[in-house]
Design an enzyme around this catalytic site. Sequence first.
Site, short mmCIF file in Angstrom:
data_model
loop_
_atom_site.label_atom_id
_atom_site.label_comp_id
_atom_site.label_asym_id
_atom_site.label_seq_id
_atom_site.Cartn_x
_atom_site.Cartn_y
_atom_site.Cartn_z
N VAL A 139 0.78 -1.40 0.08
CA VAL A 139 -0.12 -0.31 0.57
C VAL A 139 0.68 1.33 0.52
CG1 VAL A 139 -0.67 0.00 2.78
CG2 VAL A 139 -2.15 0.72 0.88
N ASP A 140 1.71 1.13 0.68
CA ASP A 140 2.80 1.87 0.46
C ASP A 140 3.22 2.85 -0.61
OD1 ASP A 140 5.13 3.90 1.65
OD2 ASP A 140 6.62 2.64 2.65
N THR A 148 -0.41 -6.76 7.99
CA THR A 148 -1.30 -7.77 7.86
C THR A 148 -0.03 -8.21 6.48
OG1 THR A 148 -3.38 -7.02 6.35
CG2 THR A 148 -3.52 -7.51 9.50
N GLY A 149 0.44 -6.86 5.91
CA GLY A 149 1.45 -7.65 4.74
C GLY A 149 2.68 -8.27 4.55
N TYR A 203 4.61 -7.27 6.42
CA TYR A 203 4.53 -7.42 7.71
C TYR A 203 4.25 -8.27 8.70
CZ TYR A 203 7.73 -3.06 8.16
OH TYR A 203 8.52 -1.12 7.74
N1 AR6 Z 1 -5.17 -0.21 -1.37
C1 AR6 Z 1 -5.46 -1.48 0.33
N2 AR6 Z 1 -4.61 -1.91 0.85
C2 AR6 Z 1 -3.93 -2.16 -0.13
C3 AR6 Z 1 -3.32 -1.81 -0.73
C4 AR6 Z 1 -4.20 -0.65 -1.39
N3 AR6 Z 1 -3.96 -0.16 -3.04
N4 AR6 Z 1 -2.22 -2.01 -1.19
C5 AR6 Z 1 -2.13 -3.24 -0.65
N5 AR6 Z 1 -2.72 -3.45 0.70
P1 AR6 Z 1 1.18 -4.62 3.12
P2 AR6 Z 1 2.92 -3.57 5.84
C6 AR6 Z 1 -3.14 -4.01 2.20
O1 AR6 Z 1 2.19 -5.01 2.94
O2 AR6 Z 1 2.16 -5.50 6.33
C7 AR6 Z 1 6.02 -1.50 2.56
O3 AR6 Z 1 6.81 -2.72 1.51
C8 AR6 Z 1 -2.59 -5.74 1.78
O4 AR6 Z 1 -3.31 -6.32 1.09
O5 AR6 Z 1 1.19 -3.14 2.80
O6 AR6 Z 1 2.39 -2.74 7.09
C9 AR6 Z 1 6.45 -0.58 3.79
O7 AR6 Z 1 7.02 0.03 3.16
C10 AR6 Z 1 -2.54 -5.78 3.32
O8 AR6 Z 1 -4.04 -5.75 3.74
O9 AR6 Z 1 1.80 -3.22 4.75
C11 AR6 Z 1 7.12 -1.46 4.30
O10 AR6 Z 1 8.05 -1.50 4.42
C12 AR6 Z 1 -2.09 -3.88 3.89
O11 AR6 Z 1 -2.56 -3.38 3.11
C13 AR6 Z 1 5.82 -3.12 4.93
O12 AR6 Z 1 5.37 -2.73 4.01
C14 AR6 Z 1 -0.29 -3.92 4.60
O13 AR6 Z 1 -0.08 -4.93 3.77
C15 AR6 Z 1 4.74 -2.09 5.73
O14 AR6 Z 1 3.89 -3.79 5.95
#
Ligand code: AR6
Length: 169
Positions: A35-36, A120-121, A123
Amino acid sequence: MSDERLRLLCADITTLDDDVIVNAANASLLGGGGVDGAIHRAAGRELLVHCRTLGGAKTGEVKLTPGFKLKAKAIAHAVGPVWNGGGGGEDALLESCYRRSMELAVENGFSTIAFPAISTGVYRFPFDRATRLALKTIRAQLEKEPKLKRVTLCFFSERDLAEAKSLAG
Ligand code: AR6
């Protein structure tokens, strides 16, 4: 009842027009995957230029930036915990991400905010545990903050949304 101001949906969070959208960032605040990456791509390069001035953030902290090219007026960059079995204070750190994002939104005069499923992704925080904690923290904060008109939990798959709805009761 605070649940009248809580909505759960499945969407790409970058498309939402809430005042604030929350980013699941890392401590550098300089972007990444998931998402970042999507938020940085949609907000444009100006976001990265701005983030370089912030000096990063600690796990559990949240920093606010403008929304730049997004429909959202602001982005709350929350650094979620990496799941490490639960003994490293992960619950409290994740709770802080939700609570601080909502506090910052109110302090800055915003009334709607949308969260992704922080941690939840990549991390690896267990989805059900993270979602229960998110629901509990958001509900408690909504009771305290009458100025918040709506809080959205935005999931990226219908499967995640269905699981969250069953946990929300
Ligand atoms: N809209 C909504 N939710 C989303 C989107 C979107 N466009 N894309 C992904 N998700 P994650 P984390 C969901 O991995 O676990 C990054 O590299 C996804 O399905 O994005 O907090 C950062 O820079 C999941 O349910 O974030 C950090 O290094 C949720 O967003 C690291 O990942 C979170 O997944 C953070 O990891």
